[in-house]
Design a protein around this motif. Structure first.
Motif, PDB file in Angstrom:
ATOM      1  N   ASP A   1       0.696  -1.354   0.011  1.00 43.33           N
ATOM      2  CA  ASP A   1       0.651   0.020   0.124  1.00 43.33           C
ATOM      3  C   ASP A   1       0.999   1.183  -0.103  1.00 43.33           C
ATOM      4  OD1 ASP A   1       0.136  -0.816   2.650  1.00 43.33           O
ATOM      5  OD2 ASP A   1      -0.599   0.865   3.732  1.00 43.33           O
ATOM      6  N   GLY A   2       2.348   1.432  -0.044  1.00 49.18           N
ATOM      7  CA  GLY A   2       2.915   2.350   0.850  1.00 49.18           C
ATOM      8  C   GLY A   2       3.170   2.962  -0.552  1.00 49.18           C
ATOM      9  N   ARG A   3       3.293   2.419  -1.835  1.00 47.87           N
ATOM     10  CA  ARG A   3       2.965   3.114  -3.464  1.00 47.87           C
ATOM     11  C   ARG A   3       2.446   3.365  -4.246  1.00 47.87           C
ATOM     12  NH1 ARG A   3       8.904   0.394  -5.767  1.00 47.87           N
ATOM     13  NH2 ARG A   3       8.508   1.248  -7.610  1.00 47.87           N
ATOM     14  N   CYS A   4       0.645   2.475  -3.253  1.00 42.77           N
ATOM     15  CA  CYS A   4       0.011   3.304  -4.032  1.00 42.77           C
ATOM     16  C   CYS A   4      -0.850   4.017  -3.690  1.00 42.77           C
ATOM     17  CB  CYS A   4      -1.492   1.836  -3.559  1.00 42.77           C
ATOM     18  SG  CYS A   4      -3.161   2.229  -4.060  1.00 42.77           S
ATOM     19  N   ALA A   5      -1.094   5.474  -5.207  1.00 42.70           N
ATOM     20  CA  ALA A   5      -2.080   5.867  -5.218  1.00 42.70           C
ATOM     21  C   ALA A   5      -3.087   6.799  -4.487  1.00 42.70           C
ATOM     22  CB  ALA A   5      -1.151   7.128  -6.586  1.00 42.70           C
ATOM     23  N   SER A   6      -4.039   5.741  -5.207  1.00 46.36           N
ATOM     24  CA  SER A   6      -4.901   5.166  -5.080  1.00 46.36           C
ATOM     25  C   SER A   6      -6.205   4.428  -5.688  1.00 46.36           C
ATOM     26  CB  SER A   6      -6.082   6.592  -5.608  1.00 46.36           C
ATOM     27  OG  SER A   6      -5.065   6.439  -7.477  1.00 46.36           O
ATOM     28  N   VAL A   7      -7.086   4.187  -4.926  1.00 49.41           N
ATOM     29  CA  VAL A   7      -7.611   3.121  -5.617  1.00 49.41           C
ATOM     30  C   VAL A   7      -9.529   3.678  -6.297  1.00 49.41           C
ATOM     31  CG1 VAL A   7      -8.595   0.664  -4.942  1.00 49.41           C
ATOM     32  CG2 VAL A   7      -7.040   1.177  -4.117  1.00 49.41           C
ATOM     33  N   ARG A   8      -9.133   3.489  -7.552  1.00 46.29           N
ATOM     34  CA  ARG A   8     -10.552   3.930  -7.813  1.00 46.29           C
ATOM     35  C   ARG A   8     -11.499   2.938  -8.000  1.00 46.29           C
ATOM     36  NH1 ARG A   8     -11.206   9.296  -9.723  1.00 46.29           N
ATOM     37  NH2 ARG A   8      -9.301  11.035  -9.241  1.00 46.29           N
TER      38      ARG A   8
END
Length: 247
Positions: A133-140
């Motif tokens: 999750d640390g490099r996840c910008a967003s979940v759309r």
């Protein structure tokens, strides 16, 4: 090499799409064996369905009676990968983690575009559990149900591409992950619409599974994924002809 590709839902047409995509990237000599669970939901879009699917997927793999070299769990953000790792002597690759790992290799931050908004927390939780999750910008969310993606691929591309562009322009994403197994095969169209690399989980999982087999690597048995202890399990395997009513 034989790889079991297990759909998490019971819709055979989705299983066929997954198999077609997997075979398009498989190495010569790799056999893709698509499996549809004997029971479970027609699509997985929430926690109840995801936990039910986890049992159905384990049951389906346990029922396969020929040798195999690896298993791919083809559901984005779904439960059950850990259980499969305990019961399988072969590598198990989940498409959620496969997509995120590959995305991290080609960009600093990635975003996931999934189906309905209610599935966003499930994906966020799975990425957190995997420490991705640390490099996840967003979940759309695209606003499309899993089966809607299959019924109208053109409309699906438009909706997914719109959210992917927003992820790049507003959230700082450099890579897009398609956050639904039913989106398999849409990566090229979404890439053309955004200009960013697009990772499909099935496409990512196949070469990862092949690599693990080729390197002679499989799940560690030292602690977390040790083989289940021998004990009586009442009602296992589930009665495959029983109707499972929804609440």
């Amino acid at each position: 090499m034989r790889i079991l590709l297990v759909n998490v839902n019971t819709t055979d047409s989705v299983t066929r799409v997954l198999a077609e995509q997997a075979r398009s990237v498989a190495a010569p000599g790799t056999e893709i064996v698509p499996l549809t669970p004997f029971f479970g939901p027609e699509s997985v879009e929430g926690n109840f369905e995801s936990y039910l699917s986890a049992v159905a997927v384990m049951d389906r793999v346990a029922a396969y009676d020929r040798p195999y070299d690896a298993v791919i769990q083809a559901g984005f953000g779904e439960h059950g990968r850990e259980g499969l790792q305990e019961i399988c002597d072969t590598p198990v690759v989940d498409i959620t983690e496969a997509a995120a790992h590959l995305a991290c290799l080609v960009g600093r931050r990635y975003s996931v575009v999934t189906s309905l908004d209610r599935t966003v927390p499930l994906i966020q939780d799975r990425l957190t559990l995997a420490r991705l999750d640390g490099r996840c910008a967003s979940v759309r969310a695209s606003g499309l149900g899993v089966l809607d993606v299959e019924r109208d691929r053109a409309a699906a591309v438009e909706a997914i591409a719109g959210q992917a562009r927003a992820a790049v322009e507003e959230d700082g994403a450099e890579v897009i992950c398609l956050g639904c197994a039913g989106m398999a095969g849409l990566d090229t169209a979404v890439r053309a619409a955004t200009g960013a690399p697009v990772v499909d989980g099935v496409t990512a999982a196949v070469p990862l599974a092949e690599s693990l087999v080729g390197l002679g690597l499989t799940t560690s048995r030292t602690r977390a994924y040790a083989t289940p202890r021998p004990k009586a399990v009442t009602g296992w395997p589930p009665h495959r002809s029983a109707a499972l009513p929804l609440p």
